[in-house]
Design a protein around this motif. Sequence first.
Motif, PDB file in Angstrom:
ATOM      1  N   SER A   1       0.845  -1.192   0.000  1.00  0.00           N
ATOM      2  CA  SER A   1       0.000   0.000   0.000  1.00  0.00           C
ATOM      3  C   SER A   1       0.881   1.242   0.000  1.00  0.00           C
ATOM      4  O   SER A   1       1.830   1.339   0.782  1.00  0.00           O
ATOM      5  N   VAL A   2       0.578   2.161  -0.892  1.00  0.00           N
ATOM      6  CA  VAL A   2       1.252   3.458  -0.918  1.00  0.00           C
ATOM      7  C   VAL A   2       0.177   4.506  -0.675  1.00  0.00           C
ATOM      8  O   VAL A   2      -0.732   4.676  -1.499  1.00  0.00           O
ATOM      9  N   THR A   3       0.256   5.165   0.461  1.00  0.00           N
ATOM     10  CA  THR A   3      -0.814   6.071   0.878  1.00  0.00           C
ATOM     11  C   THR A   3      -0.265   7.411   1.328  1.00  0.00           C
ATOM     12  O   THR A   3       0.908   7.552   1.669  1.00  0.00           O
TER      13      THR A   3
ATOM     14  N   ALA B   1       0.664  10.298  -7.564  1.00  0.00           N
ATOM     15  CA  ALA B   1       1.658  11.054  -8.336  1.00  0.00           C
ATOM     16  C   ALA B   1       3.063  10.540  -8.057  1.00  0.00           C
ATOM     17  O   ALA B   1       3.911  10.470  -8.966  1.00  0.00           O
ATOM     18  N   PHE B   2       3.313  10.157  -6.813  1.00  0.00           N
ATOM     19  CA  PHE B   2       4.621   9.598  -6.465  1.00  0.00           C
ATOM     20  C   PHE B   2       4.855   8.287  -7.191  1.00  0.00           C
ATOM     21  O   PHE B   2       5.912   8.076  -7.816  1.00  0.00           O
ATOM     22  N   VAL B   3       3.889   7.370  -7.140  1.00  0.00           N
ATOM     23  CA  VAL B   3       4.025   6.083  -7.832  1.00  0.00           C
ATOM     24  C   VAL B   3       4.216   6.306  -9.327  1.00  0.00           C
ATOM     25  O   VAL B   3       5.036   5.643  -9.982  1.00  0.00           O
ATOM     26  N   ASP B   4       3.496   7.270  -9.879  1.00  0.00           N
ATOM     27  CA  ASP B   4       3.612   7.580 -11.304  1.00  0.00           C
ATOM     28  C   ASP B   4       5.017   8.043 -11.666  1.00  0.00           C
ATOM     29  O   ASP B   4       5.499   7.775 -12.764  1.00  0.00           O
TER      30      ASP B   4
ATOM     31  N   ASP C   1      -6.240   9.382  -5.394  1.00  0.00           N
ATOM     32  CA  ASP C   1      -4.987  10.133  -5.498  1.00  0.00           C
ATOM     33  C   ASP C   1      -4.059   9.871  -4.321  1.00  0.00           C
ATOM     34  O   ASP C   1      -2.840  10.024  -4.444  1.00  0.00           O
ATOM     35  N   ASP C   2      -4.654   9.457  -3.193  1.00  0.00           N
ATOM     36  CA  ASP C   2      -3.838   9.226  -1.994  1.00  0.00           C
ATOM     37  C   ASP C   2      -3.813   7.766  -1.567  1.00  0.00           C
ATOM     38  O   ASP C   2      -3.413   7.448  -0.444  1.00  0.00           O
ATOM     39  N   ASP C   3      -4.206   6.854  -2.462  1.00  0.00           N
ATOM     40  CA  ASP C   3      -4.306   5.450  -2.072  1.00  0.00           C
ATOM     41  C   ASP C   3      -4.050   4.549  -3.281  1.00  0.00           C
ATOM     42  O   ASP C   3      -4.871   4.486  -4.206  1.00  0.00           O
TER      43      ASP C   3
ATOM     44  N   GLU D   1      12.417   4.265   0.121  1.00  0.00           N
ATOM     45  CA  GLU D   1      13.577   5.157   0.099  1.00  0.00           C
ATOM     46  C   GLU D   1      13.284   6.445  -0.656  1.00  0.00           C
ATOM     47  O   GLU D   1      13.769   7.519  -0.292  1.00  0.00           O
ATOM     48  N   ALA D   2      12.472   6.340  -1.715  1.00  0.00           N
ATOM     49  CA  ALA D   2      12.191   7.514  -2.552  1.00  0.00           C
ATOM     50  C   ALA D   2      10.973   8.302  -2.106  1.00  0.00           C
ATOM     51  O   ALA D   2      10.764   9.431  -2.574  1.00  0.00           O
ATOM     52  N   ALA D   3      10.156   7.749  -1.215  1.00  0.00           N
ATOM     53  CA  ALA D   3       8.884   8.380  -0.850  1.00  0.00           C
ATOM     54  C   ALA D   3       9.089   9.746  -0.199  1.00  0.00           C
ATOM     55  O   ALA D   3       9.927   9.898   0.696  1.00  0.00           O
ATOM     56  N   PRO D   4       8.332  10.749  -0.634  1.00  0.00           N
ATOM     57  CA  PRO D   4       8.414  12.070  -0.008  1.00  0.00           C
ATOM     58  C   PRO D   4       7.724  12.074   1.348  1.00  0.00           C
ATOM     59  O   PRO D   4       7.002  11.129   1.708  1.00  0.00           O
ATOM     60  N   ALA D   5       7.922  13.117   2.093  1.00  0.00           N
ATOM     61  CA  ALA D   5       7.279  13.255   3.403  1.00  0.00           C
ATOM     62  C   ALA D   5       5.763  13.163   3.247  1.00  0.00           C
ATOM     63  O   ALA D   5       5.180  13.763   2.338  1.00  0.00           O
ATOM     64  N   GLY D   6       5.133  12.398   4.114  1.00  0.00           N
ATOM     65  CA  GLY D   6       3.680  12.247   4.080  1.00  0.00           C
ATOM     66  C   GLY D   6       3.197  11.046   3.313  1.00  0.00           C
ATOM     67  O   GLY D   6       2.022  10.665   3.428  1.00  0.00           O
TER      68      GLY D   6
END
Length: 374
Positions: free
Chosen positions: A64-66, A72-75, A113-115, A134-139
Amino acid sequence: MTELRHSPLHERHRELGAKLADFGGWEMPIDYGGAPAKLGVVAEHTAVRTAVGVFDVTHLGKLSVTGPGAAAFVDSCFTNALDRIAPGSAQYSLCCAEDGGVVDDLIVYLRADDDVLVVPNAANCATVAGLLAEAAPAGVTVTDRHTDFGVLAVQGPRADDLVAALGLPTGHEYMSFVDATWDGRPVVVCRSGYTGERGYELLPRWDDTGDLWDALLKTGEQFGAMPCGLGARDTLRTEMGYPLHGQDISRAVTPVQAGLGWAVGWDKPAFWGRDALLAEKAAGRSRRLVGLVGLERAIPRCHMTVLRAGGGPAIGEVTSGTFSPTRKVGIGLALLEAGTPDAVADGDEVVVDVRGRPGRFQVTRPPFVESHVR
């Protein structure tokens, strides 16, 4: 020695006489050829092509990427363009290294967009999770949910009948998913699969997976349903020309070489491996993944050498090969030299070194059988 992990259906597989093997650190069924089922790869393969088969693919990863901007991050990480789909749809994509090699191929479920739910291959799940974290931005949070859900694939021309008989939704668009309930329990129902047949992938909660499996097999008796192992999954996907990570695609094989440019958002401003892939696309690939169909009795296998029909040095090697239960002939995928004036073309004949004996094959473009996924 690392202990193999087990799906929630492990004891059921043993009771059905499954032959078990290591798949990405998980002990999973190859086929159900042992007592009492006495099926086997060909019977299971045929059931999927003619009726319906049920696969346990719970070994697949679930991440899960939330958080704000998760989609947008996954993209910005994976190759395909998420703006091609809307929430409620899933998409095939690739996680590439900076040199363009394929770290993994995976499915991305866009919830909002957030899930986002990312489903990588079992062997690469930890690697993909680590790269994302490692690449995920804050939040933005990356959570390993590997053992929160099971994954059951219901595949074949009677798949709609079986899924509907359990009161689950059917008929939604290919690569879209629906949040549903079965017996009062949540199940995600996605119109997807890895066999070339119309089908669904069901994601129940981990602890509900056994009950849903039992219901699918019992209800499926009237539709000719069979439990199917990963051996049939491999012959089915090979007939479709679907790539297998670690063989047809890998860190040493790029999407350009594998003919997966359709899964790359070339106009996106950022994704891992973008610069290398754009450069390779512009320069032209040095090798390409092709299909091989036997012209005589010969079965190609991974790593067998491919030569020109007239002899000479090797021009590539087989990456996947099997006997096609549908066509009753040897088929395979191979990486061959490309981009030169004398490179072999579709329709040309080549020779595969089949354990020291030359086997004649024709170069073709997969799939080897007609697709019915839609």
